[in-house]
Design an enzyme around this catalytic site. Structure first.
Site, PDB file in Angstrom:
ATOM      1  N   LYS A   1       0.844  -1.195   0.000  1.00 35.73           N
ATOM      2  CA  LYS A   1       0.000   0.000   0.000  1.00 35.73           C
ATOM      3  C   LYS A   1       0.878   1.243   0.000  1.00 35.73           C
ATOM      4  O   LYS A   1       1.583   1.507   0.972  1.00 35.73           O
ATOM      5  CB  LYS A   1      -0.910   0.048   1.229  1.00 35.73           C
ATOM      6  CG  LYS A   1      -1.951   1.177   1.150  1.00 35.73           C
ATOM      7  CD  LYS A   1      -2.622   1.440   2.478  1.00 35.73           C
ATOM      8  CE  LYS A   1      -1.976   2.576   3.230  1.00 35.73           C
ATOM      9  NZ  LYS A   1      -2.064   3.890   2.553  1.00 35.73           N
TER      10      LYS A   1
ATOM     11  N   GLU B   1       9.545   1.833  10.946  1.00 35.74           N
ATOM     12  CA  GLU B   1      10.533   2.898  10.775  1.00 35.74           C
ATOM     13  C   GLU B   1       9.767   4.203  10.922  1.00 35.74           C
ATOM     14  O   GLU B   1       8.995   4.591  10.053  1.00 35.74           O
ATOM     15  CB  GLU B   1      11.198   2.793   9.404  1.00 35.74           C
ATOM     16  CG  GLU B   1      12.557   3.475   9.345  1.00 35.74           C
ATOM     17  CD  GLU B   1      12.467   4.939   8.994  1.00 35.74           C
ATOM     18  OE1 GLU B   1      12.474   5.757   9.946  1.00 35.74           O
ATOM     19  OE2 GLU B   1      12.391   5.273   7.818  1.00 35.74           O
TER      20      GLU B   1
ATOM     21  N   CYS C   1      12.556  11.629   7.654  1.00 35.71           N
ATOM     22  CA  CYS C   1      12.481  11.141   9.037  1.00 35.71           C
ATOM     23  C   CYS C   1      13.797  11.353   9.773  1.00 35.71           C
ATOM     24  O   CYS C   1      13.817  11.577  10.990  1.00 35.71           O
ATOM     25  CB  CYS C   1      12.083   9.674   9.061  1.00 35.71           C
ATOM     26  SG  CYS C   1      13.166   8.608   8.083  1.00 35.71           S
TER      27      CYS C   1
ATOM     28  N   GLU D   1       8.491  16.198  16.156  1.00 33.17           N
ATOM     29  CA  GLU D   1       8.904  16.153  14.755  1.00 33.17           C
ATOM     30  C   GLU D   1       8.020  17.078  13.926  1.00 33.17           C
ATOM     31  O   GLU D   1       6.798  16.893  13.870  1.00 33.17           O
ATOM     32  CB  GLU D   1       8.820  14.726  14.220  1.00 33.17           C
ATOM     33  CG  GLU D   1       9.319  14.587  12.793  1.00 33.17           C
ATOM     34  CD  GLU D   1       9.287  13.149  12.307  1.00 33.17           C
ATOM     35  OE1 GLU D   1      10.249  12.729  11.650  1.00 33.17           O
ATOM     36  OE2 GLU D   1       8.289  12.452  12.576  1.00 33.17           O
TER      37      GLU D   1
END
Length: 486
Positions: free
Chosen positions: A171, A246, A280, A381
């Site tokens: 996906k 992750e 990231c 973040e």
């Protein structure tokens, strides 16, 4: 405009639910795709399960041959992939082209790795027993990719999954599905066995959740936000399937005063503003030694103000738009929060406006100085072109500030003192580290983090092992009665 379809069991499947994929540079329609639901996940899992015995039983040289072919056709079509990802994601064309070549390299690496030695033999106390381990494929794996590196993240997951002998239900992000459709067209062109890889597009609440919950999937591998990763982990517990996560980062870049300032500034810019900060592992916290703090910041702001922000297809574009309007407003909200909490804005801080920008989601390269450990911009973040700068005086303070974080994905240190560099790197609580560099990534080396940055590793031999089960085998070299019961 052609509508991309799902790919299940070697067939293209249309659905009634159509999503327009929007170019974030100008809000034009980059493409259209069909989206599925739980019933399509069921069909994809069934197709993958049916294909698994034959795919897993193929000699590794034959599986490798398919992966080599895929690498070749990705390279052949690299310019096309770059154009697709730039239209879908917004990143500069040069970035998308590098992603395409890295994706080809990933398939080629795993094609070359799978015929190398795996497993161990063991010297056990019984001289009549030969003990060993082998690695075997898990079965059907659910792979969920993010929007910041659409093609490359697909490669990072699909290549080792197939190399290990698994079959896949993939996906892509609903924001950036177009290069995945093209990738699966290439799978078909190289005659990848039907059902070995299946594409189901759709949102996280329907397709993503169905993948995580499905009892026929043996492992889910996800790249994305930490909150979503936590939710996946909770849901996966119901079927005790394996998870690879992750997740986010708030990574420090530590610069000592013995570094050439121009070199340090150059790397600090690359660490945070590469890919619009939508990375990231972005170096989103800059830790500067106090003796160079003011001088460094002045040069950093001057350079940041000169970054060419433009649509990804523009000549010389160095930073593109953010991926969506919603994400742009999230980033702008973090900027306002930083101001309200007392961080000192030294450059940027606004949405770009004007004829080149009004129809897109462009945010200026933004730097905040004098940040303190409790500020939101230091702890959470942002996933955008926003840098939080902190000051330190001694090595121990730098290490403490660097590790004062819920995340542990990446970290970098710049110094000409190699002994200090090694002390600092060893003290970092992070999975990916650099000395006098930031961001270079290699398919041959593991990718993943500590703490809330995730579970498991991608890339390298570790990335292949993530898609295997370990089986112990014990062989009795002198068959006979055991004589345990008289």
């Amino acid at each position: 405009m052609t509508t991309g379809k799902l790919y299940i069991g070697g067939k293209w499947v249309a659905t009634d639910k159509i999503r327009d994929s929007i170019n974030p540079a100008d809000k034009s329609t980059a493409g259209r795709v069909c989206e599925g639901g739980a019933e399509h996940v069921d069909a994809a899992v069934a197709a993958a399960a049916a294909a698994f015995p034959e795919w897993a039983a193929l000699p590794v040289t034959q599986r490798a041959a398919y992966l080599f072919k895929i690498a070749e056709v990705i390279e052949t079509n690299a310019d096309e992939f770059a154009a697709i990802d730039t239209a879908d994601n917004g990143k500069p064309l040069r970035d998308s082209l590098a992603d395409a070549y890295d994706s080809a390299a990933c398939f080629r690496y795993y094609a070359g790795l799978i015929d190398k030695p795996q497993g161990f033999t063991y010297a056990v106390p019984d001289p009549n027993t030969q003990a060993m381990t082998v690695r075997e494929p898990i079965g059907v794996c659910g792979l969920i990719a993010p929007w910041n590196y659409p093609l490359m993240m697909a490669a990072w997951k699909i290549a080792p999954c197939l190399a290990a002998g698994n079959t896949a239900v993939f996906k892509p992000s609903s924001l950036t599905p177009l290069s995945s459709v093209r990738l699966f067209e290439l799978f078909e062109s190289v005659s990848l066995p039907k059902g070995a890889a299946n594409l189901v597009m759709g949102g996280g609440t329907d397709v993503g959740d169905a993948i995580v919950r499905h009892p026929g999937i043996g492992k889910v591998v996800f790249t994305g936000g930490t909150d979503t990763g936590k939710s996946i982990m909770r849901t996966a517990a119901d079927t005790l399937k394996g998870v690879g996560l992750e997740l986010g980062g708030k990574s420090p870049c530590v610069i000592f005063d013995d570094v050439d300032i121009d070199i340090g500034v150059d790397w600090a810019l690359f660490a945070i503003f590469c890919n619009q900060g939508e990375v990231c592992s972005a170096g989103s916290r800059l830790l500067l030694q106090d003796t160079i703090y003011d001088k460094f910041l002045a040069r950093l702001a001057d350079r940041a103000n000169k970054i060419k922000v433009a649509p990804g297809t523009a000549d010389g574009a160095e930073m593109g738009p953010l991926v969506s309007e919603a994400h742009m407003h999230t980033v702008l909200g973090y900027i306002e929060k930083a101001k309200s909490e007392g961080a000192r804005l030294i450059c940027g801080g606004k949405r770009l406006t004007g004829p080149l920008y009004d129809n897109g989601y462009f945010v200026e390269p933004t730097v905040f100085a004098d940040c303190t450990p409790k500020m939101t911009i230091v702890r959470e973040e942002v996933f955008g072109p926003v840098l939080a700068v902190q000051k330190f005086s001694a090595e121990e303070e730098a290490i403490s500030l660097a590790n004062d974080c819920d995340f542990g994905l990446a970290a970098g240190v710049f110094t000409n003192d190699i002994s200090r560099a090694m002390r600092v790197v060893k003290a970092f609580r992070a999975g990916i580290t650099w000395v006098n560099a930031y961001h270079p990534t290699f398919t041959q080396a593991p990718w993943g983090g500590y703490k809330q940055s995730g579970i498991g590793r991608e890339l390298g031999p570790y990335g292949l092992e993530e898609y295997t089960e370990v089986k112990q085998i014990n062989i009795n070299l002198s068959p006979g009665k055991v004589g345990w019961f008289k």
